[in-house]
Motif scaffolding. Sequence first.
Motif, PDB file in Angstrom:
ATOM      1  N   LEU A 236      -5.460   5.151  26.444  1.00  0.00           N
ATOM      2  CA  LEU A 236      -5.457   5.073  27.901  1.00  0.00           C
ATOM      3  C   LEU A 236      -4.041   5.095  28.474  1.00  0.00           C
ATOM      4  N   ALA A 237      -3.063   4.830  27.620  1.00  0.00           N
ATOM      5  CA  ALA A 237      -1.670   4.807  28.068  1.00  0.00           C
ATOM      6  C   ALA A 237      -1.046   6.196  28.051  1.00  0.00           C
TER       7      ALA A 237
ATOM      8  N   PHE B  70       2.808   2.382  27.504  1.00  0.00           N
ATOM      9  CA  PHE B  70       2.514   1.029  27.991  1.00  0.00           C
ATOM     10  C   PHE B  70       1.697   1.121  29.266  1.00  0.00           C
ATOM     11  N   GLY B  71       0.728   0.208  29.391  1.00  0.00           N
ATOM     12  CA  GLY B  71      -0.082   0.172  30.595  1.00  0.00           C
ATOM     13  C   GLY B  71      -1.158   1.241  30.604  1.00  0.00           C
ATOM     14  N   VAL B  72      -1.785   1.432  31.756  1.00  0.00           N
ATOM     15  CA  VAL B  72      -2.871   2.399  31.912  1.00  0.00           C
ATOM     16  C   VAL B  72      -2.372   3.612  32.675  1.00  0.00           C
ATOM     17  N   ASN B  73      -2.460   4.774  32.047  1.00  0.00           N
ATOM     18  CA  ASN B  73      -2.082   6.024  32.690  1.00  0.00           C
ATOM     19  C   ASN B  73      -3.324   6.585  33.384  1.00  0.00           C
ATOM     20  N   PRO B  74      -3.331   6.685  34.712  1.00  0.00           N
ATOM     21  CA  PRO B  74      -4.534   7.130  35.439  1.00  0.00           C
ATOM     22  C   PRO B  74      -5.046   8.493  34.987  1.00  0.00           C
ATOM     23  N   GLU B  75      -4.138   9.416  34.678  1.00  0.00           N
ATOM     24  CA  GLU B  75      -4.551  10.757  34.265  1.00  0.00           C
ATOM     25  C   GLU B  75      -5.262  10.725  32.915  1.00  0.00           C
ATOM     26  N   MET B  76      -4.701   9.973  31.947  1.00  0.00           N
ATOM     27  CA  MET B  76      -5.318   9.873  30.625  1.00  0.00           C
ATOM     28  C   MET B  76      -6.663   9.152  30.709  1.00  0.00           C
TER      29      MET B  76
ATOM     30  N   ASN C  75      -8.199  -3.049  30.170  1.00  0.00           N
ATOM     31  CA  ASN C  75      -8.519  -1.655  29.844  1.00  0.00           C
ATOM     32  C   ASN C  75      -9.976  -1.334  30.130  1.00  0.00           C
ATOM     33  N   ALA C  76     -10.864  -2.274  29.825  1.00  0.00           N
ATOM     34  CA  ALA C  76     -12.290  -2.066  30.069  1.00  0.00           C
ATOM     35  C   ALA C  76     -12.566  -1.868  31.564  1.00  0.00           C
ATOM     36  N   LEU C  77     -11.917  -2.673  32.395  1.00  0.00           N
ATOM     37  CA  LEU C  77     -12.111  -2.567  33.841  1.00  0.00           C
ATOM     38  C   LEU C  77     -11.563  -1.239  34.372  1.00  0.00           C
ATOM     39  N   ALA C  78     -10.415  -0.813  33.838  1.00  0.00           N
ATOM     40  CA  ALA C  78      -9.830   0.464  34.270  1.00  0.00           C
ATOM     41  C   ALA C  78     -10.741   1.632  33.905  1.00  0.00           C
TER      42      ALA C  78
ATOM     43  N   SER D 118     -12.899   4.334  36.387  1.00  0.00           N
ATOM     44  CA  SER D 118     -12.781   5.787  36.237  1.00  0.00           C
ATOM     45  C   SER D 118     -14.148   6.433  36.066  1.00  0.00           C
ATOM     46  N   LEU D 119     -15.025   5.781  35.295  1.00  0.00           N
ATOM     47  CA  LEU D 119     -16.379   6.307  35.104  1.00  0.00           C
ATOM     48  C   LEU D 119     -17.183   6.252  36.405  1.00  0.00           C
ATOM     49  N   LEU D 120     -17.097   5.131  37.108  1.00  0.00           N
ATOM     50  CA  LEU D 120     -17.838   4.994  38.357  1.00  0.00           C
ATOM     51  C   LEU D 120     -17.379   6.018  39.388  1.00  0.00           C
ATOM     52  N   SER D 121     -16.090   6.348  39.389  1.00  0.00           N
ATOM     53  CA  SER D 121     -15.546   7.278  40.378  1.00  0.00           C
ATOM     54  C   SER D 121     -16.059   8.698  40.195  1.00  0.00           C
TER      55      SER D 121
END
Length: 234
Positions: A17-18, A23-29, A81-84, A88-91
């Motif tokens: 997801l990074a 590090f962190g959550v990459n929105p595109e990935m 990570n689970a929440l992120a 993304s799935l809901l969107s």
Amino acid sequence: MATKYKRVLIKLSGEALAGEDKFGVNPEMTAKTAAQVKEIHDQGVQIAIVVGGGNFFRGRTGKNIDRATADYMGMLATVMNALALQDSLLSIGCDAKVMTAIEIRDMAEGYSRRKALDYLDDNKVVIFGGGTGSPFFSTDTTAALRAAEMNAEVILLAKSIDAVYSEDPNVNPDAERYEELTYMDIVEKELRVMDLTAATLCKDNDIQLYVFAMAEEGNLMKVINGENVGTLIH
């Protein structure tokens, strides 16, 4: 076209997801990962997901922190990570539920095997955060445990490389690539696919493991359709 598997558990590393951020959550990935999950969900595959937390914190590397405390911190990272991934799935119109082994009422449901099975039967993607809820267990072990509890046919282990090799192919280009292995092979060849506790759980419960590179677009669908893009372990 009929898919090879009807119910799967996907094990995602936090690093997946990074992306290149490390590090962190990459929105595109995260969006790309969600899109691949939705693609197989739309084919009628029931999906459970276990996420790691290495993109935020690794319990075993916490310096000057008690091991159990460090593991609890790692569990919180998996919840983020689970929440992120859920968002993304809901969107993109894919119904998803986060369930955690540690109680965080305002953010996610506490884990219940029966409720999780009901969600899968209702064609909701179930994302498990918080590890097993106990320290000293890896997310590999969590994946094996939840796969057994969810009656999953296979664990799809998303890695940064496309299969299991005798050595790191980035270090040794001549490393042997395996298309099929047994769990005993993992032990005897000392292949670092997953920890021994997880491998034993899979072996004892007759759960297959498929190692592949999810970063390559379309690979998840190829696995579901039975194409050979990685390593099957049984």
